[in-house]
Design a protein around this motif. Structure first.
Motif: not given
Length: 726
Positions: A109-117
């Motif tokens: 599972v490769l998660v994609m997120t704009a929240l890279d904290d």
């Protein structure tokens, strides 16, 4: 000096023209895979799906976790690309649910997120994510991430299959049995026992003494004590030990023994098995190694380093110090993007070896002591060093300087010479933290402080850094908000005019500023490094390109003289396949002739990958965009390569202009650059002109355009417009 670096969004699907010179990584991708994309954003699904389809994969998509669940059984995907922020079930809950399903527990599972904290990333890994990629992302990097996860999946499946096969084989092979009459000392043995132990049945009688001779000397006492204690306690013996073959090769043996006793409690008979588990042990050792070491460099990984730091803290001798040094490479990502991931991995291995050598005793000066050290790859282009038993913090500083010096020497990558730099942050135990997490956080905070404040030397941690880090976080959030607003919310473009030899304005360089609500007008040096570090340079570049095109349209509609505008580009923009489609779309939308947009490139940027650069520059030039080589003479370009690049302009760096009247060699360099440009048919621009004498000397030498404080500082758009009609 460059004032800004701008870029455009990496997720924009490149046009046919911009991808025809794409890198050769596509040929090394694994076989066709089925990929499930789960994202509520249809644009992301479309663009990501198109990018992955282009490299040979089959793509199915779903707009929500609920819609994805039936597709898991229908499509049987090889990997899932998952957005974390979705309405309904949500990405984290869906990922956690996947891990509860036996058939899907190992699905990558490769998660994609704009929240890279770090909190979001940690939550994703806790829910069972295999890897993550921050939005917006470059689609070539996405394809590489997918390739890596597919390769990792195949490797783990191969290891698991090997383990299962070995377990099945142990039932029927490599298992010897025996029965011993303890009174006579003679054993009855199966043929397989002799094979397992590599013993010739014709050489000697099958006695306990004969077989004990093969037990590894370091294990012999333990095996003898185990037998004695098992007999005394009337227990079975189950022990693993090493055994030496006739060729003195080591085999791992699993020995199982049971005993029979007479009426007096004396052991009169024993029987059992010997099993060759050498292959299993090697697999286990390899798995253990991989879980504790970085596969690229062979160094300790995060888990092993943290474990070593915990051990050091627990054993901390009174009166000594320990230090944690965090090292972050500069310019590595540019090499990785330009030369490819294989070259990038090879470069990381070179860096690791240099750091290890710098920490070893062989690198010390005569009479110099070397502290005990643990070196680890922390991830990406970051390394960690643990120094133990230091007499003072100065010793940590000395070692850190040596490490930075090792990195700053030239590296070789194929036929290319590569220069790297690095920043280092140091935290001292116990002053800066009493736990591993505190020390690691302190050292990384010190490094980030050094990067954000352009500290080239090492940086010791101090409490003030935390305050600065909080301010940086706040500034990042405010910059994100500004970019999310329709008008840029305080972002501005200033324009520094360029004058021709007759004193007329013919074009301008666009320079970004930020009218911050509380900090006032911020120069690019205050927020561009932050944008580079956080990935905001991509949307920031989009804003600059759109604003510059719109400004040209507004000046044209107002009847002002037509001028061109030059935009700076950073390496991340230049390597982004979406740059050209964005430039074409914005100029056409605003009705701006494309020759009015000039892209300023640096020497170090365009020399990273000559063939790739030529292809991209040719595409831009064919569309009519002008190309300028900025700060010429300050980088690493080869003159033999310069003639093959489709450039329009050379800009002479201000460093040569400032001293050209007082330093004859500087004047000679300026004359040489102008002559070179004229010979190549290029326009010449001198920046940093501050005196009439400099301007007159440049005019005599044939310089086409000049810019600098003698004529004007960077001006707001309305003031620049007034200059145009003055």
């Amino acid at each position: 000096m460059r004032e800004s670096s701008t870029s455009c969004k990496a997720s924009r699907r490149p046009s046919r023209r911009s991808t025809r010179h794409s890198p050769t990584w596509r040929r090394s991708l694994p076989e066709r895979a089925r990929i499930l994309i789960v994202d509520d954003d249809p644009v992301i699904r479309l663009l990501a799906g198109s990018a992955l389809t282009d490299v040979g994969h089959e793509v199915v998509d779903a707009e929500s976790a609920e819609a994805a669940i039936p597709l898991l059984d229908e499509a049987r995907p090889d990997i899932v690309l998952l957005d974390l922020q979705m309405p309904g079930m949500g990405g984290l809950a869906f990922c956690a649910w996947l891990r509860t399903q036996p058939a899907l527990a190992r699905l990558p599972v490769l998660v994609m997120t704009a929240l890279d904290d770090s909190g979001t990333i940690q939550n994703a890994f806790d829910a069972g994510a295999s890897d993550f990629i921050a939005k917006p992302f470059n689609f070539s990097i996405l394809a590489h991430r997918v390739r890596f996860l597919l390769s990792a999946r195949d490797t783990l499946q191969a290891l698991e299959a090997s383990r299962r096969n070995l377990q099945e084989a142990q039932v029927i092979t490599r298992l010897g049995s025996w029965e011993l009459n303890r009174a006579s000392g003679v054993a009855l043995c199966s043929d397989e026992l002799y094979t397992v132990l590599d013993v010739d049945p014709q050489e000697a009688p099958a006695t306990v003494q004969r077989f004990m001779q093969g037990v590894h000397p370091d294990d012999l006492e333990r095996v003898q004590q185990g037998i004695t204690q098992a007999i005394e306690r009337h227990e079975a013996l189950d022990i693993i030990h090493r055994f030496l073959t006739r060729e003195r090769q080591v085999r791992w043996i699993h020995l199982r023994v049971k005993f029979e006793y007479d009426a007096d409690g004396q052991a009169v008979r024993s029987y059992g098995t010997v099993q060759d588990i050498t292959a299993q042990r090697r697999i286990e050792e390899r798995i253990d190694y991989l879980t504790r070491h970085d596969p690229v460099t062979g160094l300790a990984n995060r888990a092993r380093f943290t474990e070593a730091l915990d051990e050091r803290i627990a054993q901390h001798p009174a009166g000594t110090l320990s230090a944690v040094i965090h090292i972050d490479l500069d310019r590595y990502q540019r090499v990785n993007d330009s030369l490819g991931h294989e070259a990038g991995d090879a470069l990381l291995l070179q860096v690791a070896r240099r750091l290890a050598q710098a920490l070893s005793g062989s690198a010390r000066l005569p009479g110099e002591t070397v502290p005990a050290a643990t070196l680890a790859r922390w991830g990406g282009d970051e390394f960690m060093v643990l120094l133990a038993d230091l007499p003072s913090a100065h010793e940590a500083s000395r070692v850190a300087q040596r490490l930075l010096g090792a990195i700053r020497r030239p590296f070789r990558s194929g036929d290319n010479e590569v220069m790297l730099d690095a920043r280092a942050g140091i935290a001292i135990h116990p002053a800066d933290g009493k736990s591993a997490s505190e020390l690691i956080s302190a050292s990384t905070a010190a490094t980030h402080h050094a990067k954000s404040h352009d500290v080239r030397d090492l940086q010791f941690y101090s409490p003030d850094i935390n305050t600065d880090a909080r301010l940086q976080l706040q500034l990042e959030a405010e910059l994100r908000a500004a970019l999310a607003s329709a008008d840029g919310d305080g972002l501005l473009l200033y324009y520094q005019p360029k004058y021709d030899r007759e004193g007329a304005i013919c074009c301008a360089e666009a320079l970004i500023r930020w009218q911050h609500p509380t900090l006032g007008l911020l120069p690019p040096s205050r927020f561009i490094p932050l944008a580079e570090e956080t990935g905001l340079i991509i949307p920031l570049g989009e804003w600059v390109i759109r604003r510059a095109c719109r400004q040209l349209r507004e000046w044209g509609d107002a009847g002002l003289p037509i001028v061109g505008v030059a935009l700076n580009l950073s390496a991340s923009h230049f390597l982004d396949a979406g740059l050209l489609p964005l430039l074409v779309a914005e100029t056409e939308r605003c009705g701006v002739p494309q020759h009015l947009i000039e892209l300023e490139l640096t020497e170090s940027m365009i020399m990273q990958d000559t063939e790739f650069v030529r292809a991209v520059l040719r595409d831009m030039h064919e569309y009519g965009f002008r190309l300028a080589l900025d700060d010429f003479g300050m980088g690493y370009s080869s003159l033999s390569q310069l003639s093959f690049l489709p450039l329009d302009t050379l800009k002479i760096d201000r460093a040569f202009i400032q001293d050209m009247l007082s330093v004859p060699r500087q004047a000679a360099i300026v004359r040489g650059i102008i002559a070179l440009a004229k010979g190549l048919g290029l326009e010449v621009v001198a920046e940093g002109v501050e005196t009439l004498e400099q301007a007159e000397a440049l005019r005599r030498e044939g310089c086409d355009l000049v810019q600098g404080y003698l004529y004007a500082r960077p001006l707001p758009a309305d003031e620049f417009a007034r200059r145009l009609i003055a």
